[in-house]
Design an enzyme around this catalytic site. Structure first.
Site, short mmCIF file in Angstrom:
data_model
loop_
_atom_site.label_atom_id
_atom_site.label_comp_id
_atom_site.label_asym_id
_atom_site.label_seq_id
_atom_site.Cartn_x
_atom_site.Cartn_y
_atom_site.Cartn_z
N PHE A 136 0.86 -1.19 0.00
CA PHE A 136 0.00 0.00 0.00
C PHE A 136 0.90 1.24 0.00
O PHE A 136 1.86 1.32 0.78
CB PHE A 136 -0.93 0.00 1.21
CG PHE A 136 -1.95 1.09 1.12
CD1 PHE A 136 -3.05 0.95 0.30
CD2 PHE A 136 -1.76 2.28 1.80
CE1 PHE A 136 -3.98 1.99 0.17
CE2 PHE A 136 -2.68 3.31 1.68
CZ PHE A 136 -3.80 3.17 0.87
N ASP A 207 0.96 -4.73 8.72
CA ASP A 207 -0.15 -3.80 8.48
C ASP A 207 -1.40 -4.66 8.35
O ASP A 207 -1.52 -5.46 7.42
CB ASP A 207 0.12 -2.99 7.20
CG ASP A 207 -0.98 -1.96 6.94
OD1 ASP A 207 -2.10 -2.14 7.43
OD2 ASP A 207 -0.70 -0.98 6.20
N TYR A 232 -11.55 2.16 9.83
CA TYR A 232 -12.72 2.51 8.99
C TYR A 232 -13.08 1.47 7.94
O TYR A 232 -14.00 1.69 7.17
CB TYR A 232 -12.49 3.87 8.31
CG TYR A 232 -11.15 4.04 7.62
CD1 TYR A 232 -10.90 3.43 6.41
CD2 TYR A 232 -10.16 4.84 8.19
CE1 TYR A 232 -9.67 3.59 5.78
CE2 TYR A 232 -8.93 5.00 7.57
CZ TYR A 232 -8.69 4.38 6.37
OH TYR A 232 -7.48 4.54 5.74
N LYS A 233 -12.36 0.35 7.90
CA LYS A 233 -12.68 -0.66 6.89
C LYS A 233 -13.64 -1.70 7.50
O LYS A 233 -14.77 -1.38 7.77
CB LYS A 233 -11.39 -1.30 6.37
CG LYS A 233 -10.46 -0.29 5.68
CD LYS A 233 -9.20 -0.99 5.20
CE LYS A 233 -8.16 -0.01 4.70
NZ LYS A 233 -8.54 0.62 3.44
N ARG A 381 -12.06 -3.92 -7.55
CA ARG A 381 -12.03 -4.63 -6.26
C ARG A 381 -13.46 -4.83 -5.74
O ARG A 381 -14.28 -3.90 -5.76
CB ARG A 381 -11.29 -3.81 -5.19
CG ARG A 381 -9.84 -3.55 -5.45
CD ARG A 381 -9.13 -3.08 -4.17
NE ARG A 381 -9.74 -1.90 -3.56
CZ ARG A 381 -9.28 -1.33 -2.46
NH1 ARG A 381 -8.24 -1.85 -1.82
NH2 ARG A 381 -9.86 -0.25 -1.96
C1 LIG Z 1 -2.92 -1.49 3.79
C2 LIG Z 1 -3.21 -0.07 4.14
N1 LIG Z 1 -2.37 0.60 4.95
C3 LIG Z 1 -2.59 1.87 5.27
C4 LIG Z 1 -3.67 2.57 4.78
C5 LIG Z 1 -3.81 4.04 5.05
O1 LIG Z 1 -4.30 4.33 6.28
P1 LIG Z 1 -4.48 5.81 6.80
O2 LIG Z 1 -5.14 6.60 5.70
O3 LIG Z 1 -5.36 5.64 7.99
O4 LIG Z 1 -3.18 6.36 7.16
C6 LIG Z 1 -4.60 1.91 3.95
C7 LIG Z 1 -5.76 2.62 3.44
O5 LIG Z 1 -6.57 2.14 2.68
C8 LIG Z 1 -4.34 0.57 3.61
O6 LIG Z 1 -5.16 -0.09 2.80
#
Ligand SMILES: Cc1ncc(COP(=O)(O)O)c(C=O)c1O
Length: 422
Positions: A136, A207, A232-233, A381
């Protein structure tokens, strides 16, 4: 027809079968807890979860009573001050950790920064952080940010996840990977990779953004050192909900994180000029807790905490499996290519396809109230949050997609126009 509790469902052939699966679904009642329109199919809980009905009443209470009437007193009277630990302890049960190892704080990106920097400090003589290309983006950006600011020599090594273990050596300070990949939905073997990192004396950070509330997690059992994840997911904490982080108990005493704000102080209201880190997980906090966001998150976490992880996994696997099978004819006829593993043991709770016209196709689907999303350059997705996605949604989605493809109704300027958020 076998019920949804089977991890390898037999193929169903008609709409009635999917209605039957819903009737037999032991998690079906949970959909009632969410505020979902009847005519909406929501396959994007891997990006933003839906609104729990209880969050509306809880938010009204927090706003009107705790904030409106209680004002500053509510830090004590409504225990706002311990919200991060309280929700962290509830999350610990969901991710297989001890209560004292988990806390709610900041965003996932900020938590990544704090923990990656702390990890490098814990391995001061080592100069490598190993991660994967196509991780990510924020994970890669943050690791580079750590490298640029840490004041010690660091090299970021990016290798495909299946080769990661070969690249961990005595010079590796940290291995940082996303457990379920945000594009492909591939799930990595947490125990095996963590053990490989430890075999060379490196620390392991996961993560868990696409894992928490989507697949069973056992951080302690896997011996994980550090972890971060989104609220939030699949946890349904609301847009911009605070994130969480985990630090294994054995690292808590020595861990030093760089954002030494007053909420991480051993005694914040002593108002001392000197920073003295809190002894436990609280040391990873930085500034004032976002009370409204954290209160909404707690509602989502409370719902998730009631769910049997095995039932969640069974339903997730059944949903993803049925969806892939229903999609097979469309792959052959219209050129969708599956990028999610068919192998169940390495699959999270989403299914993704590439298609050269993926963006416009997804927009055409969204116009019909069937919501998935698109990730550049060409990935559609579909997220399957087992708490509220129904089996009949699979059937209806694939039927709608078939019509869109057959009529080429996606091929319109309105669907090609790129939104800022895809
Ligand atoms: C795997 C992963 N890590 C980190 C994040 C980003 O998180 P944040 O916007 O809360 O920093 C996301 C967002 O979709 C994600 O999918």
């Amino acid at each position: 027809m076998t019920p949804s509790t089977s991890a390898s469902p037999e193929m169903t052939v008609n709409q009635t079968d999917f209605h039957d699966l819903d009737k037999q679904d032991p998690l079906a009642h949970l959909r009632e807890e969410f505020d979902l329109a009847q005519d909406l199919i929501y396959l994007n809980g891997n990006s933003l979860g839906v609104l729990p009905k209880a969050a509306k009443t809880r938010m009204a209470e927090v706003i009107e009573k705790e904030w409106g009437q209680g004002l500053i007193r509510s830090w004590n009277t409504h225990n706002w001050i311990t919200l991060p630990q309280r929700i962290g302890a509830k999350l610990a049960g969901i991710i297989g950790a001890q209560d004292k190892e988990v806390i709610v704080a900041d965003s996932t990106s900020v938590n990544l920064f704090k923990l990656a920097a702390a990890a490098v400090r814990l391995r001061p003589k080592r100069t490598k952080i190993v991660t994967e290309p196509g991780n990510f983006p924020t994970d890669l950006y943050i690791l580079n940010g750590v490298k640029n600011f840490i004041g010690q020599e660091i090299e970021i090594i990016t290798v495909p996840s299946h080769e990661v273990m070969q690249h961990i050596d005595e010079n590796t300070a940290l291995v940082c990977l996303t457990h379920v990949h945000y594009k492909s939905g591939t799930m990595l073997n947490m125990k095996e990779i963590t053990a490989a990192a430890h075999a060379k004396g490196a620390l392991m950070m996961w993560d868990l953004s696409h894992s928490t509330g989507a697949v069973p997690l056992a951080l302690n059992e896997a011996n994980a050192d550090l972890a971060v994840g989104c609220g939030y997911k699949y946890l349904n904490g609301g847009p911009g909900s605070p994130a969480f982080l985990y630090v294994a108990e054995k690292h808590l005493a020595a861990l030093e994180q760089p954002l030494s704000g007053w909420f991480g102080h051993a005694n914040a209201f002593a108002m001392s000029d000197d920073f003295e880190a809190a002894p436990g997980i609280e040391k990873t906090l930085c500034g004032t807790t976002p009370v409204l966001g954290a209160s909404a998150l707690e509602v989502g976490v409370d719902i998730m905490a009631k769910v049997d992880p095995q039932q969640l996994r069974d339903k997730s696997l059944a949903l993803t499996e049925y969806f892939m099978r229903l999609m097979e004819p469309l792959c052959e006829t219209y050129g969708f290519e599956l990028v999610t593993p068919k192998e169940q043991s390495i699959r999270g709770s989403q299914v993704s396809y590439t298609h050269p016209e993926g963006y416009a196709i997804m927009q055409a689907l969204i116009a019909q109230n069937i919501i998935g999303d698109f990730r550049a350059p060409n990935i559609l997705r579909f997220g399957f949050a087992p708490l509220y996605v129904q089996y009949i949604d699979l059937w209806n989605t694939v039927k709608a997609l078939e019509t869109i493809m057959r009529d080429a109704s996606w091929d319109q300027a309105q669907f090609r126009a790129k939104n800022k958020v895809t």
